[in-house]
Design a protein around this motif. Sequence first.
Motif, short mmCIF file in Angstrom:
data_model
loop_
_atom_site.label_atom_id
_atom_site.label_comp_id
_atom_site.label_asym_id
_atom_site.label_seq_id
_atom_site.Cartn_x
_atom_site.Cartn_y
_atom_site.Cartn_z
N THR A 18 0.82 -1.21 0.00
CA THR A 18 0.00 0.00 0.00
C THR A 18 0.85 1.26 0.00
OG1 THR A 18 -1.82 -1.12 1.13
CG2 THR A 18 -1.78 1.28 1.25
N VAL A 19 1.88 1.28 0.83
CA VAL A 19 2.76 2.46 0.88
C VAL A 19 3.51 2.62 -0.44
CG1 VAL A 19 4.76 3.49 2.04
CG2 VAL A 19 2.94 2.42 3.40
N LYS A 20 3.94 1.52 -1.00
CA LYS A 20 4.64 1.57 -2.29
C LYS A 20 3.72 2.08 -3.40
CE LYS A 20 8.76 -0.44 -1.38
NZ LYS A 20 10.10 -0.15 -1.91
N ILE A 21 2.47 1.64 -3.39
CA ILE A 21 1.49 2.08 -4.39
C ILE A 21 1.28 3.59 -4.29
CG2 ILE A 21 -0.98 2.04 -4.94
CD1 ILE A 21 -0.88 -0.99 -4.29
N LEU A 22 1.06 4.08 -3.08
CA LEU A 22 0.85 5.51 -2.89
C LEU A 22 2.07 6.31 -3.35
CD1 LEU A 22 -0.92 5.41 0.59
CD2 LEU A 22 -1.92 6.30 -1.53
N THR A 42 3.82 11.39 -9.72
CA THR A 42 3.24 12.21 -10.80
C THR A 42 1.96 12.94 -10.38
OG1 THR A 42 2.09 10.23 -11.61
CG2 THR A 42 4.20 10.76 -12.62
N ALA A 43 1.45 12.65 -9.19
CA ALA A 43 0.24 13.30 -8.69
C ALA A 43 0.57 14.07 -7.42
CB ALA A 43 -0.86 12.27 -8.42
N ASP A 44 0.22 15.33 -7.38
CA ASP A 44 0.50 16.19 -6.22
C ASP A 44 -0.25 15.65 -5.00
OD1 ASP A 44 0.71 18.17 -4.31
OD2 ASP A 44 0.38 19.81 -5.71
N PRO A 45 0.45 15.28 -3.91
CA PRO A 45 -0.21 14.73 -2.72
C PRO A 45 -1.26 15.65 -2.12
CG PRO A 45 2.17 14.39 -2.59
CD PRO A 45 1.92 15.30 -3.76
N GLU A 46 -1.14 16.97 -2.38
CA GLU A 46 -2.10 17.92 -1.83
C GLU A 46 -3.39 17.99 -2.65
OE1 GLU A 46 -0.73 19.14 0.86
OE2 GLU A 46 1.38 18.72 0.42
N LYS A 47 -3.35 17.45 -3.87
CA LYS A 47 -4.50 17.52 -4.76
C LYS A 47 -5.16 16.15 -4.82
CE LYS A 47 -2.44 21.22 -7.54
NZ LYS A 47 -1.93 21.62 -8.89
N PHE A 48 -6.14 15.95 -3.95
CA PHE A 48 -6.72 14.62 -3.77
C PHE A 48 -7.40 14.09 -5.03
CE2 PHE A 48 -7.25 15.74 1.00
CZ PHE A 48 -5.91 15.48 1.21
N ASP A 49 -8.09 14.96 -5.77
CA ASP A 49 -8.76 14.51 -6.99
C ASP A 49 -7.75 13.95 -7.99
OD1 ASP A 49 -11.21 15.18 -6.00
OD2 ASP A 49 -11.38 17.07 -7.10
N LEU A 92 -3.76 3.32 -12.21
CA LEU A 92 -2.51 2.66 -11.85
C LEU A 92 -2.58 1.15 -11.97
CD1 LEU A 92 -0.18 3.42 -8.90
CD2 LEU A 92 -1.38 1.24 -8.86
N SER A 93 -1.49 0.54 -12.42
CA SER A 93 -1.30 -0.90 -12.36
C SER A 93 -0.01 -1.15 -11.59
CB SER A 93 -1.19 -1.50 -13.76
OG SER A 93 -2.40 -1.37 -14.46
N TYR A 94 -0.07 -2.07 -10.65
CA TYR A 94 1.11 -2.27 -9.79
C TYR A 94 1.23 -3.75 -9.41
CZ TYR A 94 4.43 -1.69 -5.94
OH TYR A 94 5.52 -1.77 -5.13
N ARG A 95 2.38 -4.32 -9.62
CA ARG A 95 2.65 -5.69 -9.19
C ARG A 95 3.41 -5.64 -7.88
NH1 ARG A 95 4.34 -10.38 -7.64
NH2 ARG A 95 4.19 -12.17 -9.06
N GLY A 96 2.72 -6.01 -6.81
CA GLY A 96 3.34 -5.99 -5.49
C GLY A 96 3.72 -7.38 -5.03
N VAL A 97 4.13 -7.47 -3.78
CA VAL A 97 4.52 -8.77 -3.22
C VAL A 97 3.29 -9.65 -2.95
CG1 VAL A 97 6.62 -7.81 -2.25
CG2 VAL A 97 4.57 -7.90 -0.83
N ASN A 98 2.12 -9.02 -2.85
CA ASN A 98 0.87 -9.76 -2.63
C ASN A 98 0.08 -9.97 -3.91
OD1 ASN A 98 1.48 -9.74 0.10
ND2 ASN A 98 -0.57 -9.16 0.74
#
Length: 426
Positions: free
Chosen positions: A335-339, A345-352, A361-367
């Motif tokens: 989850t932290v890696k995804i965020l 590329t997305a401003d953390p202050e701009k939630f939209d 997003l597509s992400y291959r994690g350990v799970n």
Amino acid sequence: MKNQRPALNRRSLGLSFIAAAALASAAGAWAQAKPIVIGLPIAQSGPAGVADHADYLNGAKLAAKEINAAGGVNGRKIELKVFDIDIMTPEGTQATFRKMVDAKVHAIASPFVLIPTPAMEAVARYKAPYLHGNTQEASLDLVKANPSKFSHIFQIDPPETFYGAGFPAFLEQLQASGAWKPINNKVHIIREQIAYTQTISKATEAALKSSKFELAKVTDIQFPVQDWGPVLQDIRKTGAGVVMVNHWVAAELAAFAKQFAANPLPGALVYLQYGPSQPEFLNLAGKAAEGFVWGTVYGAYADKQGQAFRDAYRKEYLASGGVMGLVYTGGGYDTVKILAQNWKTADPEKFDEVNAGLRKLSYRGVNGFYSFNNPQQAPKHYPLEVKNIEQGMAHLFVQVQNGQHQIISPNVLKEATFKPAPWMAK
């Protein structure tokens, strides 16, 4: 004597502008260096959930440590802010989520809450991304039915219904492999009373109707289980070839395993739904855990990527020994890696902007593989929703062998072949 204003010449004006620009630049650099704060509602005490929450926090901390060591996200460090939560009550759940809103965190990362609606309602107007591992169809239904209200809420795993839908298929595959010959095709479900386990039980019963196996009986239990004796008597009396203990608390399943192993139903395959993934199970059950099977729709793989994570986790937290949780450790880490990936590329202050990025997003994690690009905003189950394992989350079936958890299904991820339990005929 009248006050006189000092004369301003071009040189003094130039210096003033330079000073102002320097201050503005410093202020901008300071703002850029401010940490990106992730709020984590983590149960510190209580009768259930604490082990999973501790696992999740450890995984999240490991991810943040790796990200920050590499320079953070565009120069900003990840900061994890922990909020204690009572996951057993709607009031306790909602109070903690309101605290995170008041703290103005940039995102909320939650292992799970037992009652999803209060948490979702508490952050309905605060549109920071909320990623959770509730493993509940109810959470997904709310998002699908209210896409505008809950557009910022993402579930990181498939729902609990797949525990039931996938179990008979696993039994059929195991039988077909020749590694297991059931004494009969009857299934005895031991069912706990919370909505989560009730939903799993109903999904199992529905799936059995179209499988080679059939329902023998459902026995209800009530958390906390004070005495497994009557349940064990019922199991031996029913004599089903498969026993599904639909309960998720590791300590209580360990107590069941010890009592069952001491006086088992000969030949039965015993499946303990999810709870053995928590470290307490092996610690408490000891040698009695041998041969029991358990499953999870969300867990750390043992492939190259998953093993690297497991090794790093053990080095960080279990250098002197101990048992690693195999579900929410990877969940917190992913989850932290995804965020962090999305915030590049997305401003953390701009939630939209952030939420729109997560949906793409597509992400291959350990799970497993994460994609939120669907009305429920949750990954897909492998193999029942997607046939390519790299497009979904694998439903893992695990057996305790020689005191260790070994993945026995699906075949593409398995570490070992099913072994007859000590109470099965040779």
